[in-house]
Design a protein around this motif. Structure first.
Motif, PDB file in Angstrom:
ATOM      1  N   ILE A  11       0.846  -1.193   0.000  1.00 13.19           N
ATOM      2  CA  ILE A  11       0.000   0.000   0.000  1.00 13.19           C
ATOM      3  C   ILE A  11       0.884   1.246   0.000  1.00 13.19           C
ATOM      4  CG2 ILE A  11      -1.760   1.298   1.274  1.00 13.19           C
ATOM      5  CD1 ILE A  11      -2.695  -1.478   2.382  1.00 13.19           C
ATOM      6  N   TRP A  12       1.832   1.310   0.922  1.00 10.33           N
ATOM      7  CA  TRP A  12       2.828   2.387   0.956  1.00 10.33           C
ATOM      8  C   TRP A  12       3.997   1.980   1.828  1.00 10.33           C
ATOM      9  CZ3 TRP A  12       3.707   4.067   5.876  1.00 10.33           C
ATOM     10  CH2 TRP A  12       2.647   4.119   6.781  1.00 10.33           C
ATOM     11  N   GLU A  13       5.112   2.691   1.676  1.00  9.85           N
ATOM     12  CA  GLU A  13       6.266   2.489   2.548  1.00  9.85           C
ATOM     13  C   GLU A  13       6.962   3.823   2.773  1.00  9.85           C
ATOM     14  OE1 GLU A  13       9.979   0.544   1.211  1.00  9.85           O
ATOM     15  OE2 GLU A  13       8.975   0.407  -0.745  1.00  9.85           O
ATOM     16  N   ASN A  14       7.538   3.965   3.944  1.00  7.27           N
ATOM     17  CA  ASN A  14       8.324   5.135   4.306  1.00  7.27           C
ATOM     18  C   ASN A  14       9.613   4.638   4.933  1.00  7.27           C
ATOM     19  OD1 ASN A  14       6.594   7.353   3.578  1.00  7.27           O
ATOM     20  ND2 ASN A  14       5.262   6.709   5.251  1.00  7.27           N
ATOM     21  N   ASP A  28      -9.613   2.823  15.497  1.00  8.58           N
ATOM     22  CA  ASP A  28     -10.472   3.033  14.325  1.00  8.58           C
ATOM     23  C   ASP A  28      -9.783   2.642  13.021  1.00  8.58           C
ATOM     24  OD1 ASP A  28      -8.685   5.107  13.814  1.00  8.58           O
ATOM     25  OD2 ASP A  28     -10.155   6.701  14.119  1.00  8.58           O
ATOM     26  N   GLY A  29      -8.515   2.253  13.075  1.00  7.37           N
ATOM     27  CA  GLY A  29      -7.791   1.807  11.903  1.00  7.37           C
ATOM     28  C   GLY A  29      -7.353   2.916  10.958  1.00  7.37           C
ATOM     29  N   GLN A  30      -7.505   4.165  11.351  1.00  2.00           N
ATOM     30  CA  GLN A  30      -7.177   5.288  10.468  1.00  2.00           C
ATOM     31  C   GLN A  30      -5.721   5.743  10.567  1.00  2.00           C
ATOM     32  OE1 GLN A  30      -9.617   6.423   8.265  1.00  2.00           O
ATOM     33  NE2 GLN A  30     -10.551   4.574   9.103  1.00  2.00           N
ATOM     34  N   ARG A  31      -5.061   5.420  11.685  1.00  7.28           N
ATOM     35  CA  ARG A  31      -3.677   5.835  11.906  1.00  7.28           C
ATOM     36  C   ARG A  31      -2.860   4.631  12.357  1.00  7.28           C
ATOM     37  NH1 ARG A  31      -5.124   9.914  16.414  1.00  7.28           N
ATOM     38  NH2 ARG A  31      -6.848   8.457  16.506  1.00  7.28           N
ATOM     39  N   VAL A  32      -1.562   4.718  12.127  1.00  8.33           N
ATOM     40  CA  VAL A  32      -0.632   3.724  12.654  1.00  8.33           C
ATOM     41  C   VAL A  32       0.527   4.503  13.274  1.00  8.33           C
ATOM     42  CG1 VAL A  32       0.625   3.387  10.466  1.00  8.33           C
ATOM     43  CG2 VAL A  32       0.657   1.584  12.200  1.00  8.33           C
ATOM     44  N   ALA A  33       0.895   4.106  14.489  1.00  6.37           N
ATOM     45  CA  ALA A  33       1.999   4.744  15.204  1.00  6.37           C
ATOM     46  C   ALA A  33       3.193   3.804  15.169  1.00  6.37           C
ATOM     47  CB  ALA A  33       1.596   5.042  16.644  1.00  6.37           C
ATOM     48  N   MET A  43       3.356   9.247  13.826  1.00  4.43           N
ATOM     49  CA  MET A  43       1.959   8.931  13.564  1.00  4.43           C
ATOM     50  C   MET A  43       1.718   9.069  12.058  1.00  4.43           C
ATOM     51  SD  MET A  43      -0.635   7.972  15.302  1.00  4.43           S
ATOM     52  CE  MET A  43       0.078   8.371  16.887  1.00  4.43           C
ATOM     53  N   TRP A  44       1.220   8.005  11.438  1.00  4.26           N
ATOM     54  CA  TRP A  44       1.029   7.975   9.986  1.00  4.26           C
ATOM     55  C   TRP A  44      -0.449   7.815   9.640  1.00  4.26           C
ATOM     56  CZ3 TRP A  44       5.723   8.583   7.674  1.00  4.26           C
ATOM     57  CH2 TRP A  44       6.860   8.203   8.390  1.00  4.26           C
ATOM     58  N   ASP A  45      -0.853   8.418   8.541  1.00  4.86           N
ATOM     59  CA  ASP A  45      -2.186   8.207   7.987  1.00  4.86           C
ATOM     60  C   ASP A  45      -2.167   6.873   7.246  1.00  4.86           C
ATOM     61  OD1 ASP A  45      -4.080   8.457   5.459  1.00  4.86           O
ATOM     62  OD2 ASP A  45      -4.871   9.796   7.003  1.00  4.86           O
ATOM     63  N   VAL A  46      -3.058   5.954   7.600  1.00  2.58           N
ATOM     64  CA  VAL A  46      -3.063   4.618   7.013  1.00  2.58           C
ATOM     65  C   VAL A  46      -3.344   4.665   5.514  1.00  2.58           C
ATOM     66  CG1 VAL A  46      -4.303   2.407   6.965  1.00  2.58           C
ATOM     67  CG2 VAL A  46      -3.560   3.372   9.147  1.00  2.58           C
ATOM     68  N   LEU A  52       1.628  12.415  10.122  1.00  4.67           N
ATOM     69  CA  LEU A  52       0.682  13.326  10.777  1.00  4.67           C
ATOM     70  C   LEU A  52       1.297  14.038  11.975  1.00  4.67           C
ATOM     71  CD1 LEU A  52      -2.409  10.937  10.764  1.00  4.67           C
ATOM     72  CD2 LEU A  52      -1.906  12.792   9.149  1.00  4.67           C
ATOM     73  N   ALA A  53       2.190  13.361  12.677  1.00  3.51           N
ATOM     74  CA  ALA A  53       2.817  13.942  13.864  1.00  3.51           C
ATOM     75  C   ALA A  53       4.062  13.131  14.203  1.00  3.51           C
ATOM     76  CB  ALA A  53       1.854  13.933  15.051  1.00  3.51           C
ATOM     77  N   ALA A  54       4.976  13.765  14.929  1.00  4.04           N
ATOM     78  CA  ALA A  54       6.174  13.077  15.414  1.00  4.04           C
ATOM     79  C   ALA A  54       6.627  13.768  16.682  1.00  4.04           C
ATOM     80  CB  ALA A  54       7.281  13.113  14.362  1.00  4.04           C
TER      81      ALA A  54
END
Length: 191
Positions: A11-14, A28-33, A43-46, A52-54
């Motif tokens: 789906i994606w990679e960083n 809620d499955g919307q973010r992954v830390a 904090m990443w947007d799924v 989103l934040a660090a």
């Protein structure tokens, strides 16, 4: 890296500059830390992979968990702290000091307690070396204090989990046993 479980597609990679030790999805499955050896929580947007934040810690991070109701995130550091963060704006709520390193954390189903496991570092002055003993503790979130300690782990607790009915705590620890009389210098056995 985020993968599609149905077909195995990426789906994606960083790419980061250091080891990622742990990650957790928001309820809620919307973010992954993610957190790891660079002292950072990210904090990443799924859906998009957007950052989103660090925020930075005082040491490497080995454990991370999200409360079931989504209001708290906890991180466990190699410096011996469990940090509680707001699950929405990521501000720090509390810093709890237990043990020397936190490898694994999990909230109880009702989010009233936090189980933490890791190691306690003890300086053995007779042998002039540092020893590590495993530990697991249960922390009352509201009171911010340890209410139960679980003993008997030979070495660092690497993983712990609470059963769905909250009646059982399981721990997995690193245990090293060696019979030095049969080994060559510098060789050790791990069962």
């Amino acid at each position: 890296m985020l993968w599609n479980t149905a077909d195995g597609s990426l789906i994606w990679e960083n790419e980061l500059d250091s080891e990622v030790e742990c990650m957790v999805f928001s309820p809620d499955g919307q973010r992954v830390a993610t957190s790891g050896e660079d002292y950072m929580v990210r904090m990443w947007d799924v859906a998009t992979g957007e950052l989103l934040a660090a925020w930075e810690h005082n040491s490497g991070l080995d454990g991370i968990a999200w409360s079931h109701d989504g209001t708290m995130i906890t991180t466990g550091s190699a410096a011996g702290n469990a940090w509680l963060w707001d699950g929405n704006d990521y501000t720090m709520r509390a810093k709890l000091s237990v043990g020397s390193a936190k490898n694994s954390l999990q909230f109880t189903k009702d989010d009233a307690f936090l189980a933490v496991g890791g190691n306690i570092k003890v300086q053995d002055k007779k042998q002039d070396k540092t020893l590590y003993y495993g530990f697991a503790s249960l922390i009352n979130i509201q009171q911010r204090k340890v209410v139960r300690e679980y003993k008997g782990m030979g070495a660092s607790v690497k993983s712990l989990r609470i059963s769905p009915d909250q009646q059982i705590l399981a721990t997995g620890a690193l245990t090293i046993r060696c019979d030095y009389s049969i080994l060559r210098p510098g060789v050790c056995c791990i069962p």
